[in-house]
Design a protein around this motif. Structure first.
Motif, mmCIF file in Angstrom:
data_model
loop_
_atom_site.group_PDB
_atom_site.id
_atom_site.type_symbol
_atom_site.label_atom_id
_atom_site.label_comp_id
_atom_site.label_asym_id
_atom_site.label_seq_id
_atom_site.Cartn_x
_atom_site.Cartn_y
_atom_site.Cartn_z
ATOM 1 N N GLY A 95 52.890 45.371 35.411
ATOM 2 C CA GLY A 95 51.907 44.900 36.368
ATOM 3 C C GLY A 95 50.591 44.549 35.701
ATOM 4 O O GLY A 95 50.195 45.144 34.707
ATOM 5 N N GLU A 96 49.909 43.587 36.263
ATOM 6 C CA GLU A 96 48.615 43.160 35.729
ATOM 7 C C GLU A 96 47.506 43.835 36.517
ATOM 8 O O GLU A 96 47.519 43.815 37.762
ATOM 9 C CB GLU A 96 48.489 41.641 35.827
ATOM 10 C CG GLU A 96 47.242 41.084 35.184
ATOM 11 C CD GLU A 96 47.170 39.571 35.269
ATOM 12 O OE1 GLU A 96 46.124 39.012 34.917
ATOM 13 O OE2 GLU A 96 48.162 38.964 35.710
ATOM 14 N N ARG A 97 46.574 44.444 35.810
ATOM 15 C CA ARG A 97 45.524 45.210 36.477
ATOM 16 C C ARG A 97 44.400 44.252 36.893
ATOM 17 O O ARG A 97 43.431 44.016 36.164
ATOM 18 C CB ARG A 97 44.989 46.293 35.543
ATOM 19 C CG ARG A 97 44.201 47.373 36.255
ATOM 20 C CD ARG A 97 43.791 48.469 35.300
ATOM 21 N NE ARG A 97 44.919 49.193 34.787
ATOM 22 C CZ ARG A 97 45.561 50.144 35.456
ATOM 23 N NH1 ARG A 97 45.193 50.455 36.673
ATOM 24 N NH2 ARG A 97 46.588 50.768 34.906
ATOM 25 N N ARG A 98 44.518 43.721 38.094
ATOM 26 C CA ARG A 98 43.502 42.808 38.618
ATOM 27 C C ARG A 98 43.651 42.696 40.134
ATOM 28 O O ARG A 98 44.667 43.112 40.712
ATOM 29 C CB ARG A 98 43.632 41.412 37.997
ATOM 30 C CG ARG A 98 44.922 40.672 38.345
ATOM 31 C CD ARG A 98 44.915 39.264 37.801
ATOM 32 N NE ARG A 98 46.182 38.592 38.013
ATOM 33 C CZ ARG A 98 46.537 37.967 39.136
ATOM 34 N NH1 ARG A 98 45.704 37.962 40.166
ATOM 35 N NH2 ARG A 98 47.706 37.367 39.251
ATOM 36 N N LYS A 99 42.662 42.138 40.747
ATOM 37 C CA LYS A 99 42.690 41.904 42.179
ATOM 38 C C LYS A 99 43.344 40.556 42.456
ATOM 39 O O LYS A 99 43.013 39.563 41.812
ATOM 40 C CB LYS A 99 41.273 41.929 42.735
ATOM 41 C CG LYS A 99 41.183 41.773 44.241
ATOM 42 C CD LYS A 99 39.740 41.832 44.701
ATOM 43 C CE LYS A 99 39.650 41.675 46.215
ATOM 44 N NZ LYS A 99 38.237 41.716 46.669
ATOM 45 N N PRO A 100 44.301 40.482 43.385
ATOM 46 C CA PRO A 100 44.940 39.201 43.672
ATOM 47 C C PRO A 100 43.945 38.197 44.251
ATOM 48 O O PRO A 100 42.987 38.556 44.936
ATOM 49 C CB PRO A 100 46.017 39.562 44.706
ATOM 50 C CG PRO A 100 46.190 41.034 44.595
ATOM 51 C CD PRO A 100 44.871 41.586 44.159
ATOM 52 N N VAL A 101 44.179 36.934 43.980
ATOM 53 C CA VAL A 101 43.326 35.853 44.499
ATOM 54 C C VAL A 101 44.221 34.880 45.256
ATOM 55 O O VAL A 101 44.765 33.937 44.684
ATOM 56 C CB VAL A 101 42.584 35.133 43.353
ATOM 57 C CG1 VAL A 101 41.625 34.090 43.922
ATOM 58 C CG2 VAL A 101 41.822 36.137 42.487
ATOM 59 N N PRO A 102 44.403 35.083 46.565
ATOM 60 C CA PRO A 102 45.333 34.216 47.305
ATOM 61 C C PRO A 102 44.787 32.829 47.606
ATOM 62 O O PRO A 102 45.570 31.908 47.893
ATOM 63 C CB PRO A 102 45.565 35.002 48.599
ATOM 64 C CG PRO A 102 44.367 35.863 48.748
ATOM 65 C CD PRO A 102 43.902 36.203 47.365
ATOM 66 N N ASN A 103 43.447 32.669 47.608
ATOM 67 C CA ASN A 103 42.832 31.370 47.894
ATOM 68 C C ASN A 103 43.296 30.807 49.237
ATOM 69 O O ASN A 103 43.610 29.608 49.368
ATOM 70 C CB ASN A 103 43.135 30.362 46.783
ATOM 71 C CG ASN A 103 42.468 30.734 45.476
ATOM 72 O OD1 ASN A 103 41.338 31.232 45.468
ATOM 73 N ND2 ASN A 103 43.163 30.534 44.360
#
Length: 418
Positions: free
Chosen positions: A180-188
């Protein structure tokens, strides 16, 4: 009748051969001291005139010497070579003193004291401190330590004299898990980026309750609640497959906290197979999974409460979720949807306008080009049949009736089993 003979009474090669084959019973005692064994080897070589024997007879003598002395064939061969050269077999006592230690216990004590006062710096830093102690401040006791190699300095730290004076305990370091990538998703503004969290339905007398898996889409707040007996891979992976299939739109992102029920290879392989990006919450960012956690309280806890529910009821609760709860939440329960704006100080703020309140399904339909987000084979005409089959009040009455029946069944069966 066979005669019991003593080993010293064997005088011919044939008798030695019979002894080796076991046909001649011979009494002998095992020689305990090395000096006695060497003496017996020499007497045997002299008695049989070993240098004058044929090659085959010499082999018989060697096998007897090996059997009785306990030495290896190579050692007996060396003793015979010594006998051929000097006419005697002598034991050469040799004690090897080994290497003289360069660094004394006093030096190691200085190293331990240096580490103690400087909080165990790196090896090069300690070496430099020893050099400065000698060259800058004239402390001659550091003369040998000033010349030590950094690698050997670490060896001294592991030595017994060092550990007797000082033990250093380091805190267990967290292990980075490359899943997993440690970041906040950006759904746009696109649906398909879900937030997932687990809700545990309490313990009782050491027994675990059911686990609810709550998944919420970030843009539309479309929500799917599933229930499992345990959060082990055996139960969770099939449930995640069902959960991902239940959403009407194509999924692009899966975000969870750092719990091991999601941060594992099986979940990562499942998401990779479906081409879904896997992200996880960042440290010291408590709001990364706030949407799922808020739905835990507003939906899951309101419906199921906080009391213990035994794990054996997981399948019955999952059917309730599938048939009643999830349709009600997504098609009949209005939600606030935030609008982001920038205040006078340039900071981003959120406002929740009443006019923007709608059900998750209505929010999905309101998105520009919403039809393109649906899974192949689905259309809004098909979903409308589900959304408008019941009114909001009818769906709510159905939910309350089904929930009352569910908890009544759980209570009755708990009474019977308890």
């Amino acid at each position: 009748m066979q005669t019991l003979m003593n080993l010293d009474n064997l005088t011919s090669i044939d008798q030695l051969a019979d002894f080796l084959s076991g046909t001649q019973t011979v009494a002998f005692s095992v020689l305990s001291s090395p000096a006695a064994r060497y003496e017996w080897v020499q007497k045997t070589l002299v008695r049989f005139r070993y240098p004058t024997l044929s090659r085959a007879d010499q082999g018989v003598v060697i096998r007897v010497l090996v059997k009785v002395s306990g030495y290896s064939r190579q050692q007996i061969t060396r003793l015979i070579a010594q006998y051929r050269t000097s006419g005697a077999v002598r034991r050469r006592q040799r004690t090897v003193a080994g290497f003289t230690p360069k660094y004394s216990p006093a030096d190691i004590g200085l190293l331990a004291a240096m580490d103690e006062r400087h909080d165990t710096p790196s090896g090069p830093a300690v070496k430099k401190l020893c050099e400065r102690a000698l060259l800058v401040f004239g402390q001659t006791e550091y003369e040998r330590l000033a010349q030590i190699s950094v690698s050997h300095l670490y060896n001294l730290r592991k030595s017994v004299p060092y550990t007797r004076k000082r033990r250093h305990f380091a805190k267990t370091r967290p292990r980075q898990i490359p899943i997993g990538e440690r970041r906040k998703p950006v759904p746009n503004g696109r649906p398909g980026y879900i937030r997932v969290d687990t809700v545990h339905q309490g313990d009782l007398d050491g027994k675990k309750g059911v686990y609810h898996v709550n998944a919420v889409d970030e843009v539309t707040q479309f929500e799917v609640v599933c229930t499992v007996e345990k959060i082990s891979e055996y139960y969770l992976i099939p449930m995640l497959e069902y959960l991902l299939e239940t959403f009407p739109f194509t999924l692009r992102g899966f975000h969870s906290d750092n719990g091991s029920e999601y941060i594992n290879k099986r979940v990562a392989e499942l998401l990779e197979k479906l081409f879904i990006a896997f992200t996880k919450s960042r440290s010291r960012q408590s709001n990364d999974n706030a949407l799922a956690e808020s739905k835990n309280g507003a939906v899951v806890r309101k419906v199921f409460g906080y009391s213990h529910i035994p794990s054996r009821f997981a399948h019955r609760i999952h059917l309730f979720n599938q048939e009643v709860l999830n349709p009600y939440v997504n098609y009949h329960r209005p939600c606030f949807f935030p609008e982001t704006y920038t205040d006078a100080k340039g900071r981003e703020r959120k406002r929740y306008r009443y006019e923007a309140m709608m059900t998750p399904y209505d929010k999905l339909k309101s998105l520009p080009g919403a039809e393109a987000y649906l899974k192949p084979g689905l259309s809004f005409a098909i979903l409308d049949q589900v959304a408008y089959a019941l009114s909001d009040n009818q769906a709510a009455d159905r939910l309350q009736k089904a929930r009352h029946k569910l908890f009544h069944t759980i209570h009755e069966q708990n009474l019977k089993s308890g």
